[in-house]
Design a protein around this motif. Structure first.
Motif, PDB file in Angstrom:
ATOM      1  N   LEU A  37       0.825  -1.208   0.000  1.00 18.46           N
ATOM      2  CA  LEU A  37       0.000   0.000   0.000  1.00 18.46           C
ATOM      3  C   LEU A  37       0.862   1.261   0.000  1.00 18.46           C
ATOM      4  O   LEU A  37       1.892   1.309   0.684  1.00 18.46           O
ATOM      5  CB  LEU A  37      -0.916   0.002   1.234  1.00 18.46           C
ATOM      6  N   PRO A  38       0.461   2.293  -0.742  1.00 17.92           N
ATOM      7  CA  PRO A  38       1.203   3.556  -0.712  1.00 17.92           C
ATOM      8  C   PRO A  38       0.942   4.304   0.592  1.00 17.92           C
ATOM      9  O   PRO A  38      -0.199   4.653   0.898  1.00 17.92           O
ATOM     10  CB  PRO A  38       0.629   4.323  -1.913  1.00 17.92           C
ATOM     11  N   MET A  39       1.990   4.519   1.344  1.00 20.17           N
ATOM     12  CA  MET A  39       1.849   5.257   2.606  1.00 20.17           C
ATOM     13  C   MET A  39       2.033   6.748   2.335  1.00 20.17           C
ATOM     14  O   MET A  39       3.145   7.283   2.400  1.00 20.17           O
ATOM     15  CB  MET A  39       2.871   4.746   3.621  1.00 20.17           C
ATOM     16  N   VAL A  40       0.959   7.398   1.988  1.00 19.53           N
ATOM     17  CA  VAL A  40       0.990   8.828   1.710  1.00 19.53           C
ATOM     18  C   VAL A  40      -0.191   9.482   2.418  1.00 19.53           C
ATOM     19  O   VAL A  40      -1.225   8.844   2.641  1.00 19.53           O
ATOM     20  CB  VAL A  40       0.927   9.126   0.199  1.00 19.53           C
ATOM     21  N   SER A  41      -0.012  10.744   2.744  1.00 16.98           N
ATOM     22  CA  SER A  41      -1.073  11.487   3.432  1.00 16.98           C
ATOM     23  C   SER A  41      -2.340  11.481   2.589  1.00 16.98           C
ATOM     24  O   SER A  41      -2.321  11.701   1.376  1.00 16.98           O
ATOM     25  CB  SER A  41      -0.619  12.928   3.683  1.00 16.98           C
ATOM     26  N   GLY A  42      -3.449  11.216   3.249  1.00 14.51           N
ATOM     27  CA  GLY A  42      -4.733  11.204   2.557  1.00 14.51           C
ATOM     28  C   GLY A  42      -5.159   9.823   2.090  1.00 14.51           C
ATOM     29  O   GLY A  42      -6.343   9.606   1.830  1.00 14.51           O
ATOM     30  N   ARG A  43      -4.185   8.874   1.955  1.00 10.65           N
ATOM     31  CA  ARG A  43      -4.551   7.508   1.569  1.00 10.65           C
ATOM     32  C   ARG A  43      -4.672   6.634   2.819  1.00 10.65           C
ATOM     33  O   ARG A  43      -5.637   5.899   2.958  1.00 10.65           O
ATOM     34  CB  ARG A  43      -3.514   6.919   0.607  1.00 10.65           C
ATOM     35  N   VAL A  44      -3.690   6.706   3.694  1.00 14.84           N
ATOM     36  CA  VAL A  44      -3.774   5.974   4.947  1.00 14.84           C
ATOM     37  C   VAL A  44      -4.562   6.833   5.943  1.00 14.84           C
ATOM     38  O   VAL A  44      -4.346   8.031   6.050  1.00 14.84           O
ATOM     39  CB  VAL A  44      -2.368   5.642   5.498  1.00 14.84           C
ATOM     40  N   ARG A  45      -5.523   6.196   6.620  1.00 12.44           N
ATOM     41  CA  ARG A  45      -6.380   6.946   7.550  1.00 12.44           C
ATOM     42  C   ARG A  45      -5.652   7.116   8.884  1.00 12.44           C
ATOM     43  O   ARG A  45      -5.286   6.142   9.540  1.00 12.44           O
ATOM     44  CB  ARG A  45      -7.698   6.208   7.777  1.00 12.44           C
ATOM     45  N   LEU A  46      -5.490   8.371   9.273  1.00 11.41           N
ATOM     46  CA  LEU A  46      -4.774   8.692  10.498  1.00 11.41           C
ATOM     47  C   LEU A  46      -5.588   9.657  11.344  1.00 11.41           C
ATOM     48  O   LEU A  46      -6.292  10.531  10.812  1.00 11.41           O
ATOM     49  CB  LEU A  46      -3.415   9.321  10.175  1.00 11.41           C
TER      50      LEU A  46
END
Length: 556
Positions: free
Chosen positions: A467-476
């Motif tokens: 999975l691409p770990m980028v802001s907006g894709r992973v829910r934080l």
């Protein structure tokens, strides 16, 4: 299909100290009712009523000083707490629980009510880790912040606020964490909440309806009010005014809000004091100084603001988990903090999150039948969370507070390579825990993850790696806001000195999580209380020559 109704009915209803206190003459002023501008004078003005502001108010009022508290949020107390999400989130959280970083990558859960975060958090308390204190001593010159010197302050606030290891039932959601970790051969521990007489209703985040949580709402603030403090609610601290040299504050100008608590009513309250204590936490505190044009000769104001970016992983189980009930957090693991270098790729803590219908419904990007199935099986899900200990690597410098066009605060929080890698590893760790605990399917909080989840750990681990770990894709998300007015003996590295006193402004102290030079790697409220107690005692002695500045002795 209706959303499941899981609102418990408390078996006891406590005395509401605010109802009784106001009848007895407590000076609580709802600024939305003001019909004219006013200027008032006190010994000490405290902006904010959360962990830092509440304890400061108790100690200074007990020493005989004339104290005023300024709170932007409303006064909500046990008489108002009905455990309904639809009412609690809009009333008691910043931006109706919709506050996010500027790029939208991290949701921010932050209190906005009398008692601040202590009124709406999940009661989890930890002492500051010794290795974090050692880092602060070495890098920021906080030489008095040793374990030996801080332990007495932590012991004092633990006694005052009922902080001790949980001895009640561990709910099924927390058992997922302990069971999974045990089967993997990893360490875990029991959390110490700040509670007395807890009935484990499970709705701490909406305000405790039986006053079991020893928040500022039911401990320090009532003591301060009974000792003669004044409190303004629905009053927004807009800006300080300064002397010509900007070495001292001459007043603070506040906007009274309308009954909705959102817009200025047009009325102004100007408060003058000998000393000012800013306790509005990270994000709001630096923004107040920025709006005021406070001196910032070394460009440290609003910088190094930390969030503990938190990723979640959900598991579907054959048995009922009922993650809405029981003490929300009772199990934790520091395995992934204790076994990595402090200044290496950031470690992370593991805990769990309680589930309630609105929070769950607004989480995954499910639609139609899939969303209906999620809610129908609401009680069979358990959720773990991780949060990253940021602030110790060269690229892990947190975010920067900025002012929007209307003067309200925003947080620019770019996610560094090392933090994103830590988030990925934390997701993989949580997946392994769920499968070890017996989950049938495990779900990743990521827009590109399989919405049906994963049925075995190998496919889960492979998916997390891809999975691409980028802001907006992973829910934080983050419920911990720290830094922005960092503490340092060196004025070039911080906004305030080791006693929480502003380096350039002689009559301003900062008593909240914004003074942390780094994040903590743990829930911050006890660190705020310990540092606040220390610095309030020093403030009273240094400014007023008062030695009897102490916390109330608890009943037990």
């Amino acid at each position: 299909m209706p959303i499941p109704q899981v609102i418990p009915i408390p078996t006891k209803k406590p005395t509401d100290p605010w109802v009784v206190g106001k009848r007895a003459g407590w000076k609580v002023i709802d600024a939305s009712t003001l019909t004219a501008d006013r200027t008032v004078t006190f010994d000490v003005a405290i902006i904010g009523t959360g962990a830092g502001g509440g304890l400061t108010a108790e100690m200074l009022a007990a020493s005989g000083l004339k104290v005023v508290l300024i709170e932007e949020g409303p006064l909500k107390s046990s008489s108002d707490f009905n455990m309904k999400e639809s009412e609690a989130y809009p009333a008691m959280y910043q931006e109706n629980l919709a506050r996010r970083t500027i790029d939208g990558g991290v949701g921010i859960l932050q209190g906005r009510t009398v008692g601040g975060g202590t009124t709406v958090n999940w009661a989890t308390s930890f002492r500051t880790a010794p290795q974090v204190l050692e880092h602060w001593q070495r890098v920021y010159g906080l030489t008095d912040y040793t374990k030996a010197k801080m332990d007495p302050w932590f012991a004092a606030v633990e006694k005052r606020l009922g902080i001790k290891p949980w001895t009640g039932q561990i709910n099924a959601n927390n058992s997922i964490l302990s069971t999974g970790l045990s089967r993997l051969g990893l360490s875990w521990g029991i959390i110490s909440p700040n509670v007395r007489g807890c009935a484990a209703l499970g709705y701490c985040g909406l305000g405790c309806p039986i006053n079991a949580k020893q928040s500022m709402l039911v401990t320090s603030l009532p003591v301060a009010m009974a000792l003669g403090a004044t409190m303004y609610t629905r009053l927004r601290a807009q800006n300080y005014t300064f002397n010509t040299a900007k070495t001292a504050i001459t007043g603070i100008v506040c906007d009274a809000l309308d009954p909705s608590g959102l817009k200025p009513s047009g009325r102004k309250v100007t408060i003058k004091a000998r000393h000012y204590v800013q306790a509005t936490s990270a994000i709001n505190g630096p923004a107040l100084l920025m709006r005021s044009g406070a001196p910032d000769p070394h460009g440290t104001l609003g910088k190094r603001t930390f969030l503990h970016p938190s990723a979640s992983v959900g598991g579907f189980y054959n048995n009922d988990i009922a993650a809405h009930s029981g003490l929300p957090q009772s199990i934790y693991s520091d395995h992934y903090l204790d076994n990595v270098p402090l200044t290496g790729t950031p470690g992370y803590k593991l805990e769990v999150a309680p589930l309630h219908p609105v929070l769950v419904a607004g989480g995954p990007t499910y639609f139609g039948e899939q969303h209906a199935s999620l809610m129908k099986n609401f009680n069979k899900y358990g959720v773990t969370i991780s949060f990253v200990r940021d602030g110790f690597m060269s690229d892990s410098v947190g975010g920067t507070v900025v002012l929007r066009a209307d003067g309200s605060p925003g947080l620019d929080y770019p996610l560094s390579t090392s933090v994103l890698e830590s988030i990925r590893q934390s997701i993989k760790s949580q997946g392994a825990v769920h499968f070890a605990a017996g989950a049938q399917r495990v779900f990743i909080g990521h827009i590109d993850a399989a919405t049906a989840g994963y049925t075995d750990n190998a496919s889960f681990q492979a998916a997390a790696d891809a999975l691409p770990m980028v802001s907006g894709r992973v829910r934080l998300n983050s419920a911990h806001q720290m830094g922005g007015c960092g503490m340092s003996a060196d004025p070039t590295k911080g906004v305030v000195n080791p006693n929480g006193r502003h380096h350039q402004i002689t009559n301003l102290s900062v008593h909240d999580a914004s003074v942390f030079p780094t994040s903590l790697g743990l829930n911050p409220q006890e660190t705020i209380w310990g540092i606040t107690a220390r610095n309030t005692a020093k403030l009273a002695l240094d400014i007023y020559g008062i030695r009897n500045c102490a916390m109330t002795s608890p009943a037990d």
